[in-house]
Write an enzyme that holds these catalytic residues in place. Structure first.
Site, mmCIF file in Angstrom:
data_model
loop_
_atom_site.group_PDB
_atom_site.id
_atom_site.type_symbol
_atom_site.label_atom_id
_atom_site.label_comp_id
_atom_site.label_asym_id
_atom_site.label_seq_id
_atom_site.Cartn_x
_atom_site.Cartn_y
_atom_site.Cartn_z
ATOM 1 N N ASP A 48 0.803 -1.225 0.000
ATOM 2 C CA ASP A 48 0.000 0.000 0.000
ATOM 3 C C ASP A 48 0.840 1.281 0.000
ATOM 4 O O ASP A 48 0.632 2.174 0.845
ATOM 5 C CB ASP A 48 -0.933 0.006 1.225
ATOM 6 N N GLU A 219 -11.670 -0.005 -3.656
ATOM 7 C CA GLU A 219 -10.839 0.520 -2.567
ATOM 8 C C GLU A 219 -9.659 1.308 -3.122
ATOM 9 O O GLU A 219 -9.530 1.495 -4.344
ATOM 10 C CB GLU A 219 -10.313 -0.642 -1.715
HETATM 11 O O1 FUB Z 1 -3.388 -3.812 2.816
HETATM 12 C C1 FUB Z 1 -4.667 -4.123 3.322
HETATM 13 C C2 FUB Z 1 -5.662 -3.781 2.296
HETATM 14 O O2 FUB Z 1 -5.363 -4.494 1.103
HETATM 15 C C3 FUB Z 1 -5.635 -2.336 1.878
HETATM 16 O O3 FUB Z 1 -6.244 -1.490 2.799
HETATM 17 C C4 FUB Z 1 -6.286 -2.465 0.560
HETATM 18 O O4 FUB Z 1 -6.207 -1.336 -0.249
HETATM 19 C C5 FUB Z 1 -5.522 -3.636 -0.009
HETATM 20 O O5 FUB Z 1 -4.251 -3.252 -0.475
#
Ligand code: FUB
Length: 332
Positions: A48, A219
């Site tokens: 991330d 997301e």
């Molecule tokens: O890293 C945990 C979760 O997985 C993140 O919050 C999402 O964006 C995905 O990368």
């Protein structure tokens, strides 16, 4: 005698298993290293990446950190991220020579969070008026995702978390965008945005839902500006081939025109990106999930490593598909 031997044998087996499972080598921070090939962070599992160029002219990349999940706490697929913890920040003057400044915030220092810890998911950093801000998603004591904020006088932290999460927030993946007029916006959850107050610690308005021209957004929202246009980009990890998508608008709220994909699904993981201009070039930071570390352990969707490649625009302002590289650094 046999009993003692058996005892020592079991002890060494246990130590061996624990050291294999730790997925970390002993490192002292700050830790300097050279980026040679993607993934450029190899000594720990990072995910991330949220990249910025701060006033010192360096590029700073804030990442979450993956760890082996606690299988006793897993009842849903997303619980594979239940032990993610300990954000790191990396800085560089040239994208090759990097410093890992070590851990900058851990769940044990977030008083409003779940007592078991973990669940420190994708962070987003910002700088305003002499203070650095780290926005982060975390489960509260009732196991609901909220957005927290931590502050520091230094880009490398350590960051001190506010005693409560930001009122009015829910969901994951906060990203803070500061427009040219100094107004900060917090993007989070599924297509939500709200102005931040001047103090950067509270929302200045009710969050509103963004019209991105495409409802299939999961997301990882990211906002950047290019030639006066606002690029709202995000991840749809339900698609099989492409994962990174974007839309273009005329202001931070949109509405945005959907422009389609800019990045295929990275190997072994979902897309989660940030886009930054550094010394005249545009870069796309992301992670992948199939890196074999120096202990011979294969990565995974939840054991990821951060990468970077160039991003190019077409003359009409649309983004060319970002070509990912492996076994070399940069798609040039
Ligand atoms: O890293 C945990 C979760 O997985 C993140 O919050 C999402 O964006 C995905 O990368």
């Amino acid at each position: 005698m046999v009993e003692i031997r058996r005892y020592f044998f079991s002890f060494f087996i246990l130590v061996f298993i624990i050291s294999c499972k730790s997925d970390q080598k002993e490192i002292t921070y700050p830790y300097s290293f050279k980026a040679e090939t993607n993934p450029w962070v190899k000594h720990i599992r990072t995910a991330d990446p949220d990249a910025h160029v701060w006033k010192d002219g360096k590029v700073w990349v804030y990442t979450s950190q993956d760890h082996y999940p606690d299988s006793t706490r897993m009842t849903k697929p997303w619980h594979v991220y239940n032990r993610m913890d300990g954000y790191h920040v990396f800085s560089s003057e040239n994208m090759i020579d990097w410093i890992d400044h070590g851990e900058i915030l851990h769940s044990k220092n977030v008083s409003w969070g779940l007592s078991e810890g973990g669940y420190m998911w994708a962070p987003g950093a910002a700088y305003k008026n002499g203070t650095y801000y780290l926005y982060f998603p975390h489960l509260d004591k009732s196991k609901k995702f909220k957005i927290g904020v931590a502050t520091s006088n230094y880009p490398q932290g350590p960051f001190i978390a506010e005693p409560n999460y930001i009122n009015g927030t829910s969901g994951i993946d906060p990203m803070c965008f500061i427009d040219d007029d100094g107004q900060a916006y917090l993007y989070f959850g599924r297509m939500m945005v709200a102005k931040l107050s001047d103090n950067m610690l509270t929302l200045a308005e009710e969050p509103r839902r963004i019209n991105t021209g495409n409802e299939r957004i999961m997301e990882g929202a990211f906002m950047h500006k290019h030639n006066g246009k606002y690029y709202y980009s995000y991840t749809n990890h339900k698609e099989e081939v492409n994962h990174g998508f974007y839309s273009i608008g005329d202001n931070p709220y949109g509405p945005f025109d959907y422009k389609g994909a800019m990045k295929v699904k990275p190997p072994g993981a979902q897309d989660h990106h940030s886009i930054v201009k550094f010394k005249g070039d545009w870069y796309y930071f992301y992670h992948l999930g199939d890196f074999v570390n120096d202990k011979g352990e294969m990565g995974n969707g939840h054991l990821r490593n951060v990468c970077v490649d160039y991003l190019y625009y077409n003359d009409d302002g649309t983004i060319k598909m970002v070509e990912e590289t492996k076994n070399k650094l940069f798609n040039k």
